[in-house]
Design a protein around this motif. Sequence first.
Motif, short mmCIF file in Angstrom:
data_model
loop_
_atom_site.label_atom_id
_atom_site.label_comp_id
_atom_site.label_asym_id
_atom_site.label_seq_id
_atom_site.Cartn_x
_atom_site.Cartn_y
_atom_site.Cartn_z
N UNK A 1 47.30 32.43 40.78
CA UNK A 1 46.49 31.70 41.76
C UNK A 1 47.24 31.43 43.05
N UNK A 2 48.57 31.62 43.04
CA UNK A 2 49.38 31.32 44.20
C UNK A 2 50.36 32.45 44.48
N UNK A 3 50.79 32.50 45.73
CA UNK A 3 51.86 33.41 46.13
C UNK A 3 52.79 32.60 47.03
N UNK A 4 54.00 32.35 46.55
CA UNK A 4 54.96 31.52 47.29
C UNK A 4 54.35 30.17 47.71
N UNK A 5 53.65 29.55 46.77
CA UNK A 5 53.02 28.24 46.97
C UNK A 5 51.81 28.28 47.90
N UNK A 6 51.39 29.46 48.34
CA UNK A 6 50.17 29.59 49.14
C UNK A 6 49.01 29.82 48.18
N UNK A 7 47.97 29.02 48.33
CA UNK A 7 46.83 29.11 47.42
C UNK A 7 46.00 30.37 47.69
N UNK A 8 45.96 31.25 46.70
CA UNK A 8 45.09 32.43 46.77
C UNK A 8 43.80 32.17 46.01
N UNK A 9 43.92 31.62 44.81
CA UNK A 9 42.77 31.45 43.94
C UNK A 9 42.55 32.70 43.10
N UNK A 10 41.60 32.63 42.22
CA UNK A 10 41.32 33.76 41.33
C UNK A 10 40.17 34.60 41.89
N UNK A 11 40.37 35.91 41.94
CA UNK A 11 39.31 36.81 42.33
C UNK A 11 38.33 37.00 41.19
N UNK A 12 37.04 37.07 41.48
CA UNK A 12 36.06 37.31 40.42
C UNK A 12 36.13 38.76 39.95
N UNK A 13 35.51 39.03 38.80
CA UNK A 13 35.39 40.42 38.36
C UNK A 13 34.63 41.20 39.42
N UNK A 14 34.95 42.48 39.61
CA UNK A 14 34.31 43.27 40.67
C UNK A 14 32.78 43.22 40.60
N UNK A 15 32.16 43.02 41.74
CA UNK A 15 30.71 42.95 41.85
C UNK A 15 30.07 44.24 41.33
N UNK A 16 29.27 44.11 40.29
CA UNK A 16 28.58 45.25 39.66
C UNK A 16 29.54 46.38 39.29
N UNK A 17 30.81 46.06 39.11
CA UNK A 17 31.81 47.04 38.73
C UNK A 17 32.30 47.92 39.86
N UNK A 18 31.90 47.63 41.10
CA UNK A 18 32.32 48.46 42.24
C UNK A 18 33.83 48.31 42.48
N UNK A 19 34.52 49.44 42.60
CA UNK A 19 35.96 49.39 42.80
C UNK A 19 36.33 48.73 44.13
N UNK A 20 35.44 48.81 45.14
CA UNK A 20 35.76 48.19 46.43
C UNK A 20 35.72 46.67 46.36
N UNK A 21 35.33 46.13 45.21
CA UNK A 21 35.38 44.69 44.99
C UNK A 21 36.51 44.31 44.02
#
Length: 287
Positions: free
Chosen positions: A102-122
Amino acid sequence: MYFSRIIFSVCLALTTCSVAAIELIDSLHSLVLDAKQVLTLDNTADFTPTAVSDVETERLGPNSLAVYAPENAGFYSLVLSNNKTSKRLLVIVKKPFNANNKQLNNYQIGLYPAPYKGYTQYSAPNGFIEVFEKDLSRQLTPHVQVKNVICKQVSGFPKYLYVNNDGLMMLEDLLSFIQNEGIKVSKFAFISGYRTPHYNRSIGNGKHSRHQYGDAFDLYIDEDGDGRMDDLNGDGKLTIADVDVLYKVFEKFQKHSRYNGGIGRYKPASHHGGFVHIDNRGFTARW
């Protein structure tokens, strides 16, 4: 070519090293790469890397160069020249990121959702551009600075940004197209560029907002510098009609270009003068 065979053999053994290709065209000013990635840069027949470049390259064939991304995240320079001109590319090496964090060097990224409809661009990014305060004014393209597209969430430095090569090229191509349509604009004004999932959730936006994936931008034209959309239809008023002018030009741009994605209009409000969203999600969406 013996050296090439060694490099590519090593790459096959390293999960952090990947091979991709991109064409050297007028709208290409930055290369966003993974650490140790090998990029094939096409359309380089008469270009030669100069001594001021700090990125390793190698001629692969009459029309292609191999560009070897450094191991460390950061900003690098690649200068190509021929007997007529030179082309300076900003090579940006991302800092690797595990999407389960969820973080990178204490910077909040958060969790990405599963790709929208399975699209790789998501799919979640596998790395981010590391940004220190001194980098905010850095030019990603001649008309786009880091500060234009970085997430607005409040934090110290370093901050982390995700934008992809097609997103940056789209902005340059779009600007040229609008200028050729006769609209007075020297550069875009930005409402929003990249958003981390953490920030995107905090402002109540949809979990699959394209702003999380490096090719979505909320734009307006502000040549008079008042912080609001210009009077694009010339009626002496600042209304949704001015947004509609820009929206229609954005639609025309996508119909006549290789980019395909979402375009949305947002009417003027107390905190902004209206804007138009555009992205390169790979399928058409309108609102």
